[in-house]
Design a protein around this motif. Structure first.
Motif, PDB file in Angstrom:
ATOM      1  N   PRO A  49      17.574 -23.454  -9.973  1.00 34.82           N
ATOM      2  CA  PRO A  49      16.958 -23.425 -11.305  1.00 34.82           C
ATOM      3  C   PRO A  49      16.188 -22.153 -11.787  1.00 34.82           C
ATOM      4  CG  PRO A  49      16.261 -25.360  -9.982  1.00 34.82           C
ATOM      5  CD  PRO A  49      17.041 -24.372  -9.156  1.00 34.82           C
ATOM      6  N   LEU A  50      16.074 -21.277 -10.736  1.00 28.33           N
ATOM      7  CA  LEU A  50      15.510 -19.900 -11.329  1.00 28.33           C
ATOM      8  C   LEU A  50      16.553 -19.042 -11.520  1.00 28.33           C
ATOM      9  CD1 LEU A  50      12.772 -19.608  -8.472  1.00 28.33           C
ATOM     10  CD2 LEU A  50      12.450 -20.383 -10.927  1.00 28.33           C
ATOM     11  N   ILE A  51      17.778 -19.427 -11.254  1.00 28.24           N
ATOM     12  CA  ILE A  51      18.853 -18.197 -11.696  1.00 28.24           C
ATOM     13  C   ILE A  51      19.756 -18.567 -13.154  1.00 28.24           C
ATOM     14  CG2 ILE A  51      20.972 -17.482 -10.781  1.00 28.24           C
ATOM     15  CD1 ILE A  51      20.129 -18.468  -8.176  1.00 28.24           C
ATOM     16  N   THR A  52      19.606 -17.542 -13.823  1.00 31.00           N
ATOM     17  CA  THR A  52      20.345 -17.509 -15.044  1.00 31.00           C
ATOM     18  C   THR A  52      21.736 -16.590 -15.088  1.00 31.00           C
ATOM     19  OG1 THR A  52      18.496 -17.872 -16.378  1.00 31.00           O
ATOM     20  CG2 THR A  52      20.277 -17.195 -17.584  1.00 31.00           C
ATOM     21  N   PRO A  53      22.957 -17.367 -14.781  1.00 32.56           N
ATOM     22  CA  PRO A  53      24.053 -16.241 -14.550  1.00 32.56           C
ATOM     23  C   PRO A  53      24.187 -15.392 -15.644  1.00 32.56           C
ATOM     24  CG  PRO A  53      24.565 -18.763 -14.115  1.00 32.56           C
ATOM     25  CD  PRO A  53      23.144 -18.693 -14.812  1.00 32.56           C
ATOM     26  N   GLY A  54      24.500 -14.193 -15.552  1.00 31.21           N
ATOM     27  CA  GLY A  54      24.699 -12.938 -16.282  1.00 31.21           C
ATOM     28  C   GLY A  54      23.616 -12.694 -16.815  1.00 31.21           C
ATOM     29  N   ASP A  55      22.451 -12.999 -16.700  1.00 30.79           N
ATOM     30  CA  ASP A  55      20.836 -12.374 -17.128  1.00 30.79           C
ATOM     31  C   ASP A  55      20.236 -12.038 -15.911  1.00 30.79           C
ATOM     32  OD1 ASP A  55      18.619 -11.944 -18.489  1.00 30.79           O
ATOM     33  OD2 ASP A  55      18.966 -13.381 -19.783  1.00 30.79           O
ATOM     34  N   ALA A  56      20.121 -10.800 -15.710  1.00 29.41           N
ATOM     35  CA  ALA A  56      19.534 -10.282 -14.530  1.00 29.41           C
ATOM     36  C   ALA A  56      17.997 -10.273 -14.542  1.00 29.41           C
ATOM     37  CB  ALA A  56      20.255  -8.759 -13.983  1.00 29.41           C
ATOM     38  N   ALA A  57      17.793  -9.694 -15.799  1.00 26.06           N
ATOM     39  CA  ALA A  57      16.375  -9.556 -16.280  1.00 26.06           C
ATOM     40  C   ALA A  57      15.581 -10.967 -16.138  1.00 26.06           C
ATOM     41  CB  ALA A  57      16.315  -8.972 -17.765  1.00 26.06           C
ATOM     42  N   LYS A  58      16.154 -12.269 -16.890  1.00 26.50           N
ATOM     43  CA  LYS A  58      15.597 -13.173 -16.752  1.00 26.50           C
ATOM     44  C   LYS A  58      15.664 -13.841 -15.306  1.00 26.50           C
ATOM     45  CE  LYS A  58      15.502 -17.833 -19.189  1.00 26.50           C
ATOM     46  NZ  LYS A  58      15.083 -18.360 -18.156  1.00 26.50           N
ATOM     47  N   THR A  59      16.504 -13.652 -14.639  1.00 25.14           N
ATOM     48  CA  THR A  59      16.546 -14.249 -13.094  1.00 25.14           C
ATOM     49  C   THR A  59      15.296 -13.653 -12.436  1.00 25.14           C
ATOM     50  OG1 THR A  59      19.058 -14.636 -13.276  1.00 25.14           O
ATOM     51  CG2 THR A  59      17.678 -14.363 -11.162  1.00 25.14           C
ATOM     52  N   ALA A  60      15.429 -12.319 -12.684  1.00 25.18           N
ATOM     53  CA  ALA A  60      14.360 -11.644 -11.874  1.00 25.18           C
ATOM     54  C   ALA A  60      12.898 -11.950 -12.337  1.00 25.18           C
ATOM     55  CB  ALA A  60      14.389 -10.018 -12.094  1.00 25.18           C
ATOM     56  N   PRO A  78      16.444  -5.554 -11.402  1.00 26.80           N
ATOM     57  CA  PRO A  78      17.133  -7.090 -11.617  1.00 26.80           C
ATOM     58  C   PRO A  78      18.718  -7.160 -11.332  1.00 26.80           C
ATOM     59  CG  PRO A  78      15.521  -6.543 -13.354  1.00 26.80           C
ATOM     60  CD  PRO A  78      15.600  -5.047 -12.497  1.00 26.80           C
ATOM     61  N   GLU A  79      19.414  -6.128 -11.718  1.00 26.86           N
ATOM     62  CA  GLU A  79      20.803  -6.054 -11.584  1.00 26.86           C
ATOM     63  C   GLU A  79      21.498  -6.195 -10.180  1.00 26.86           C
ATOM     64  OE1 GLU A  79      22.965  -6.311 -13.754  1.00 26.86           O
ATOM     65  OE2 GLU A  79      21.989  -6.188 -15.682  1.00 26.86           O
ATOM     66  N   LEU A  80      20.525  -5.379  -9.352  1.00 25.51           N
ATOM     67  CA  LEU A  80      20.844  -5.435  -7.871  1.00 25.51           C
ATOM     68  C   LEU A  80      20.381  -6.979  -7.252  1.00 25.51           C
ATOM     69  CD1 LEU A  80      21.704  -3.874  -5.363  1.00 25.51           C
ATOM     70  CD2 LEU A  80      19.541  -3.027  -5.103  1.00 25.51           C
ATOM     71  N   ALA A  81      19.429  -7.602  -7.648  1.00 25.46           N
ATOM     72  CA  ALA A  81      18.931  -8.669  -7.305  1.00 25.46           C
ATOM     73  C   ALA A  81      19.894  -9.647  -7.571  1.00 25.46           C
ATOM     74  CB  ALA A  81      17.447  -9.083  -7.777  1.00 25.46           C
ATOM     75  N   HIS A 111      23.104  -9.461  -8.209  1.00 24.29           N
ATOM     76  CA  HIS A 111      24.235  -9.173  -7.497  1.00 24.29           C
ATOM     77  C   HIS A 111      24.132  -9.771  -6.125  1.00 24.29           C
ATOM     78  CE1 HIS A 111      27.894  -7.152  -5.990  1.00 24.29           C
ATOM     79  NE2 HIS A 111      27.090  -6.673  -5.028  1.00 24.29           N
ATOM     80  N   ALA A 112      23.040  -9.550  -5.194  1.00 26.97           N
ATOM     81  CA  ALA A 112      22.698 -10.108  -3.813  1.00 26.97           C
ATOM     82  C   ALA A 112      22.643 -11.612  -4.169  1.00 26.97           C
ATOM     83  CB  ALA A 112      21.440  -9.723  -3.594  1.00 26.97           C
ATOM     84  N   ILE A 113      22.236 -12.383  -5.100  1.00 29.07           N
ATOM     85  CA  ILE A 113      22.371 -13.722  -5.137  1.00 29.07           C
ATOM     86  C   ILE A 113      23.753 -14.036  -5.326  1.00 29.07           C
ATOM     87  CG2 ILE A 113      21.534 -15.524  -6.883  1.00 29.07           C
ATOM     88  CD1 ILE A 113      19.076 -14.031  -7.311  1.00 29.07           C
ATOM     89  N   GLU A 114      24.610 -13.404  -6.080  1.00 27.41           N
ATOM     90  CA  GLU A 114      25.905 -13.921  -6.320  1.00 27.41           C
ATOM     91  C   GLU A 114      26.819 -13.476  -5.158  1.00 27.41           C
ATOM     92  OE1 GLU A 114      26.829 -11.090  -9.580  1.00 27.41           O
ATOM     93  OE2 GLU A 114      26.319 -12.465 -11.311  1.00 27.41           O
ATOM     94  N   SER A 115      26.200 -12.580  -4.439  1.00 29.23           N
ATOM     95  CA  SER A 115      26.772 -12.388  -3.024  1.00 29.23           C
ATOM     96  C   SER A 115      26.755 -13.501  -1.948  1.00 29.23           C
ATOM     97  CB  SER A 115      26.344 -10.920  -2.269  1.00 29.23           C
ATOM     98  OG  SER A 115      26.772  -9.922  -3.115  1.00 29.23           O
ATOM     99  N   PHE A 116      25.598 -14.031  -2.203  1.00 28.07           N
ATOM    100  CA  PHE A 116      25.395 -15.252  -1.403  1.00 28.07           C
ATOM    101  C   PHE A 116      26.158 -16.323  -1.600  1.00 28.07           C
ATOM    102  CE2 PHE A 116      23.644 -19.944  -1.791  1.00 28.07           C
ATOM    103  CZ  PHE A 116      23.300 -20.115  -0.446  1.00 28.07           C
ATOM    104  N   ARG A 117      26.353 -16.557  -2.873  1.00 31.24           N
ATOM    105  CA  ARG A 117      27.300 -17.559  -3.372  1.00 31.24           C
ATOM    106  C   ARG A 117      28.692 -17.368  -2.765  1.00 31.24           C
ATOM    107  NH1 ARG A 117      30.288 -19.289  -7.935  1.00 31.24           N
ATOM    108  NH2 ARG A 117      30.309 -21.775  -8.006  1.00 31.24           N
ATOM    109  N   THR A 118      29.065 -16.133  -2.914  1.00 25.81           N
ATOM    110  CA  THR A 118      30.552 -15.839  -2.485  1.00 25.81           C
ATOM    111  C   THR A 118      30.842 -16.010  -1.155  1.00 25.81           C
ATOM    112  OG1 THR A 118      30.852 -14.364  -4.501  1.00 25.81           O
ATOM    113  CG2 THR A 118      32.280 -13.989  -2.877  1.00 25.81           C
ATOM    114  N   ILE A 119      29.819 -15.308  -0.262  1.00 27.18           N
ATOM    115  CA  ILE A 119      30.018 -15.689   0.998  1.00 27.18           C
ATOM    116  C   ILE A 119      29.944 -16.890   1.294  1.00 27.18           C
ATOM    117  CG2 ILE A 119      28.936 -14.680   3.458  1.00 27.18           C
ATOM    118  CD1 ILE A 119      27.724 -12.414   1.668  1.00 27.18           C
TER     119      ILE A 119
END
Length: 235
Positions: free
Chosen positions: A55-66, A140-143, A145-153
């Motif tokens: 619920p805290l992740i907005t795909p494609g929107d790093a600033a809002k997610t952070a 935010p962009e790095l954060a 990316h890390a969240i997306e890496s979790f899902r991919t791995i």
């Protein structure tokens, strides 16, 4: 004197540590441990990932997610902790299922157990990406990316978990105490995970969907373990 003799010749009480040795677990104990473990994993993953992190992740929107994670830091961290606990219970489930099927085919059961332990390790590595994301919320962009890496791995490593389910399904099919239908359902579930893993790894924009078939087989398995499996008397 007779009391001393009686005491010295009485059968020794089982040592508490022996109960922790999964190699000595009866099928009933192994079923109960694995059933409770799987149930705990469902609860923790649902609450931690789908209730606390997603619920805290907005795909494609790093600033809002952070920003959202920063405002709900305790909720996010609690979710990450719950996911990490799932990785630990995965190991417990691996040894419990080894104990359950070791008399069907010990070598194959051991291979399956190590396969699940390896998956648990990869899942823990993926979860580490979520923890890392929290430490770089000022980037935010790095954060994101890390969240997306979790899902991919996680999704790719589920391919290994799929192979594990196929092995367990085969062992269930060989056994004389598990209904054959459960073995078939696990093979179908494992195949779904493998298809999703291959799709995520090699097809750009692939949406995982075949792993959803696992809900039927794994849910049915939990009920069998807790209702029928815990009453097994075979050796």
């Amino acid at each position: 004197m007779s009391n001393l003799v009686t005491a010295s010749t009485a059968a020794p009480a089982s040592h508490p540590r022996s109960r922790l040795d999964f190699r000595t677990w009866s099928p009933a104990t192994a079923s109960l441990v694995s059933g409770l473990g799987l149930l705990a994993m469902v609860v923790l993953m649902t609450a931690g990932y789908f209730g606390g992190v997603v619920p805290l992740i907005t795909p494609g929107d790093a600033a809002k997610t952070a920003a959202d994670i920063s405002q709900s830091g305790m909720v996010y961290l609690a979710g990450v902790l719950a996911i990490f606990l799932v990785t630990l219970i995965d190991v417990l489930a691996a040894v419990a299922w080894f104990a359950l099927f070791k008399n069907v085919n010990r070598k194959l059961s051991a291979v399956a157990a190590w396969m699940r332990v390896t998956f648990a390790g990869l899942f823990a590595v993926a979860t580490g990406q979520l923890a890392y994301a929290y430490t770089v919320l000022d980037q935010p962009e790095l954060a994101l990316h890390a969240i997306e890496s979790f899902r991919t791995i996680w999704l790719i490593s589920l391919g290994l978990f799929g192979l594990y389910l196929i092995l367990i399904g085969y062992l269930e099919f060989l056994s004389v105490f598990v209904p054959k239908v459960f073995g078939v359902l696990l093979v179908i579930s494992g195949t779904g995970y493998i298809i999703d893993a291959i799709g995520v790894a090699f097809v750009e924009g692939f949406t995982p969907m075949y792993g959803l078939f696992a809900i039927i087989g794994e849910t049915a398995g939990i009920f069998w373990l807790l209702i029928k499996g815990r009453k097994l008397t075979i050796r």
